[in-house]
Each structure stands twice: as structure tokens, then as C-alpha cells.
Design a protein around this motif. Sequence first.
Motif, PDB file in Angstrom:
ATOM      1  N   TYR A 239       0.835  -1.192   0.000  1.00 21.58           N
ATOM      2  CA  TYR A 239       0.000   0.000   0.000  1.00 21.58           C
ATOM      3  C   TYR A 239       0.882   1.259   0.000  1.00 21.58           C
ATOM      4  O   TYR A 239       1.893   1.323   0.702  1.00 21.58           O
ATOM      5  N   THR A 240       0.466   2.251  -0.754  1.00 20.86           N
ATOM      6  CA  THR A 240       1.104   3.560  -0.726  1.00 20.86           C
ATOM      7  C   THR A 240       0.294   4.464   0.194  1.00 20.86           C
ATOM      8  O   THR A 240      -0.932   4.574   0.051  1.00 20.86           O
ATOM      9  N   ILE A 241       0.988   5.117   1.138  1.00 24.99           N
ATOM     10  CA  ILE A 241       0.348   6.005   2.100  1.00 24.99           C
ATOM     11  C   ILE A 241       0.918   7.399   1.911  1.00 24.99           C
ATOM     12  O   ILE A 241       2.143   7.592   1.916  1.00 24.99           O
ATOM     13  N   THR A 242       0.049   8.364   1.750  1.00 21.39           N
ATOM     14  CA  THR A 242       0.465   9.747   1.525  1.00 21.39           C
ATOM     15  C   THR A 242      -0.329  10.671   2.432  1.00 21.39           C
ATOM     16  O   THR A 242      -1.402  10.312   2.948  1.00 21.39           O
ATOM     17  N   ALA A 243       0.217  11.873   2.616  1.00 22.92           N
ATOM     18  CA  ALA A 243      -0.475  12.920   3.373  1.00 22.92           C
ATOM     19  C   ALA A 243       0.094  14.254   2.911  1.00 22.92           C
ATOM     20  O   ALA A 243       1.294  14.368   2.617  1.00 22.92           O
ATOM     21  N   PRO A 244      -0.741  15.270   2.826  1.00 20.09           N
ATOM     22  CA  PRO A 244      -0.231  16.581   2.406  1.00 20.09           C
ATOM     23  C   PRO A 244       0.644  17.201   3.481  1.00 20.09           C
ATOM     24  O   PRO A 244       0.546  16.867   4.672  1.00 20.09           O
ATOM     25  N   GLY A 245       1.506  18.106   3.086  1.00 18.14           N
ATOM     26  CA  GLY A 245       2.369  18.823   4.019  1.00 18.14           C
ATOM     27  C   GLY A 245       1.843  20.222   4.303  1.00 18.14           C
ATOM     28  O   GLY A 245       0.795  20.634   3.821  1.00 18.14           O
ATOM     29  N   ASP A 246       2.595  20.939   5.101  1.00 21.46           N
ATOM     30  CA  ASP A 246       2.283  22.337   5.393  1.00 21.46           C
ATOM     31  C   ASP A 246       3.592  23.085   5.568  1.00 21.46           C
ATOM     32  O   ASP A 246       4.661  22.604   5.172  1.00 21.46           O
ATOM     33  N   GLN A 247       3.546  24.282   6.181  1.00 19.42           N
ATOM     34  CA  GLN A 247       4.775  25.061   6.348  1.00 19.42           C
ATOM     35  C   GLN A 247       5.744  24.421   7.320  1.00 19.42           C
ATOM     36  O   GLN A 247       6.942  24.699   7.289  1.00 19.42           O
ATOM     37  N   LEU A 248       5.208  23.506   8.172  1.00 15.27           N
ATOM     38  CA  LEU A 248       6.064  22.874   9.179  1.00 15.27           C
ATOM     39  C   LEU A 248       6.558  21.509   8.742  1.00 15.27           C
ATOM     40  O   LEU A 248       7.739  21.178   8.923  1.00 15.27           O
ATOM     41  N   TYR A 249       5.680  20.707   8.158  1.00 10.62           N
ATOM     42  CA  TYR A 249       6.026  19.340   7.788  1.00 10.62           C
ATOM     43  C   TYR A 249       6.044  19.166   6.276  1.00 10.62           C
ATOM     44  O   TYR A 249       5.229  19.761   5.558  1.00 10.62           O
ATOM     45  N   ALA A 250       6.956  18.314   5.827  1.00 18.52           N
ATOM     46  CA  ALA A 250       7.015  17.959   4.413  1.00 18.52           C
ATOM     47  C   ALA A 250       5.907  16.957   4.101  1.00 18.52           C
ATOM     48  O   ALA A 250       5.419  16.255   4.995  1.00 18.52           O
ATOM     49  N   PRO A 251       5.480  16.863   2.845  1.00 18.98           N
ATOM     50  CA  PRO A 251       4.468  15.855   2.497  1.00 18.98           C
ATOM     51  C   PRO A 251       4.967  14.454   2.822  1.00 18.98           C
ATOM     52  O   PRO A 251       6.149  14.139   2.725  1.00 18.98           O
TER      53      PRO A 251
END
Length: 399
Positions: A239-251
Amino acid sequence: MTSPSQQPAVLVPYDAAGYPMLPATEAPAYVIRITRPATTPPPAAPHGKHRTRTVLALVLVALLVTAAAARCAGAGPTESPDAIVRGFFAALTARDGDQLTTYVACRGNPLCTGSGLTAGYQPPSDPRVLPTPPGTTERDKNRRTITVQYTVGGTTSTESIQMLRTRRGLLGHAWAIAAPPGTELDLRSNAHPRLRLAGIDVAARPIGDHDTATTLIGGPLDARPGPQPATFWAPPGLYTITAPGDQLYAPLETALAVAGGTDGPTTTTFTPTIRPDVLAQTERQIRDVINTCADQRTLKPDLNPAPATPNICPFHADTAYAITDTPTWAVDNYPRIALDVTDSDLVAVRTLEPGIATVTYRWTTDIVEPRRWNTATNTEQFAVAGYVELDHGTITWRP
């Protein structure tokens, strides 16, 4: 004329002339005869093609009645346990989540849908049912163990699948997968409350959440709108697991292999990656505070001297002298820091090498003028701590 010796030996009286005297008889009854009208003879039995059609029709009706009775009674052929297991893996190979519901009671599971496995999923390769070892006997005729072998992510795994035979109708039975292959996923992340697993959105549980979660094989986990909770059954595969990033964390983008089966939930924690520029921004904010503290002409700098407030200046100097003049601070080295993501979803500041600050001041033991002054220099090592957060879209260091 007949003589008396020639008269018949019967009990019938005779007259004087020798003739039998018969009794008087009644007049014959009057008989009414009813004449029936002529009727048409029944048609002759069909011959040739007509008879053949009649026989075929009767046979067809008999077959339909027999089939309907067999279906109602549950009789007829059923799939073997091996065929059911092969069909299960065929559905995975086709990435057909809807077809999985034919073999596993997983309706309501987000992966058992048309879009659940269409993206971000690699099915097991080379699945095959292993032959039953010679001499193996099942103690329960309604249970059977099927051993399968498959490869996920380059690793070959062997897994035992428990099959259960249940009655179907009055006369038949059917085999079904009692415990599906795969595992229960318990996805946890503090930085990414929502994750994309294959073709579905799931809600990650907090890392410190110790509540017992209900595993979803069939039936919804959460009736609230939005992504499904993250504890649910997943069939074998990569399985591929992804999540969007923000100014603090990378995707976030990572792979999760499900293979071999486990007895309990497989807890997977996703630690976010801090963006490289966050460290530079944090160091700049820390240096600004250090410089502001060093500008204060006091042995104990304090940017917020109000009572009952924390002192965020990281250094100060003590002296044994009661009379001193105005000190001067100089920053020789700034501390070298690192950023760590904690279990409580905080980016903690950790000092790798302490900073060095030097204070110079004069002191005297003379109480009245003229006083004799002496110069003193103290070198202080100091460390910084605190955490970094995203405050309205801005990286902010909190001492």
C-alpha cells in the motif's frame, strides 16, 4: 302315454294323465329401454411430430420443476475451498474491491469498494495454494485449513486460511473464508490527522491514544462524515500512504507491506519529516532572542521582568560582590540545535552544543568614594529549549 315308472324323480305333481303340473308363473315385468344418442369417439393419440413436441414439453417442465426444487433446497454443486481462495486472490490481482465481498464479509470496509484498491496498491504476486501434506486429516468435516504462498514487496510469505462449511438450504452446503488473509491496520500520526491509503482516505489515531479500537471487516466504523477511522482489515499487498504537508512538515509518502497475517492489530506510526527551512527559521528566532538578552546591561537579563513570568533569556551571571557597575554581555558562540518530533505532536528544540556568552563588569569593596574598581569577566555556557509550532501559518519558536 308315460307310465308311472317312467315319471321323473322330481317333486313335481302330475295329473291323472301323467303330465307334470307346472306352477302358475307371474307375467313378465315391463322393461323400458332407453336409447342413448350416438357420441363422437375420442380423438386418436397424436402421432409423429405432435407426439414428439408433447414429450419434449413435458420433459422441459419436469426439468424446470426439479431445478427449482433443488435451488430451494440448496442442493447442487458448490465451490471447493481451494477455488474460493483462488478467487479471493484473483480479485486482489484485478484490484477489484467490490469482488472481494463475494469471498469475504467486508461490506462497509472502505477497501472493499470499487475505488479502494484501484490506485496506490500492488497486489500479491505469484499466489498459489500449497498442497495438503500427506496424512493430514481434518478433525472437523466442516472446517479446513488452506495454506497459501505469495510475494509482497519482494518478500515471500506463507499464510494459513481457515475455511468454514455452512449449511445452505435444506440439502446443500457452502464453503466460506472464516478469517480472511491480511491484517488489521492501526494507523497513527499526530502530525497528519488524515492519511491517503491506496484509494481511500482514513483518519489516523493519535499516537498516545490507548483506547481499544474496533476492527472493521464488515460494517462502518464511524457514522460521522469524513474519512473512515484508521483501524480496519486490509488484504495482503503493498500500500502507498500519503499525506499533504504544510509550512512545518514535508508531504508524507511511504509504502506499507501487508503480508503473512498477524494475531492482532498492526500499529504503524508515521513520524513526519520537518521541512529543512524550519531549522533555519528557528535558529534565526533563537539568535534574535539571545542578542536582545545580551543587549541588556544587567547580570541577569530578562525580557519580561513582570512578576510571575518566565525568564526566556538563556544566560545570566552571579557575582560575590555587592557593589558592581553596569555589565556588558558578548555572545561568543550561538548554540547548535536540532529539532525533534515528539509523540505529543510537538517539534521540540534540543541543544546539541551549548552557546557561550561572556559578561564583563567592575566590582569594588569600597563603600564611599573614592572607590577602587576591579574588572571581572565571567564566561557562561547556556542551552536553549522550547518547541516550534505553526502559528497562523508562521513558524514560531516558543521558549
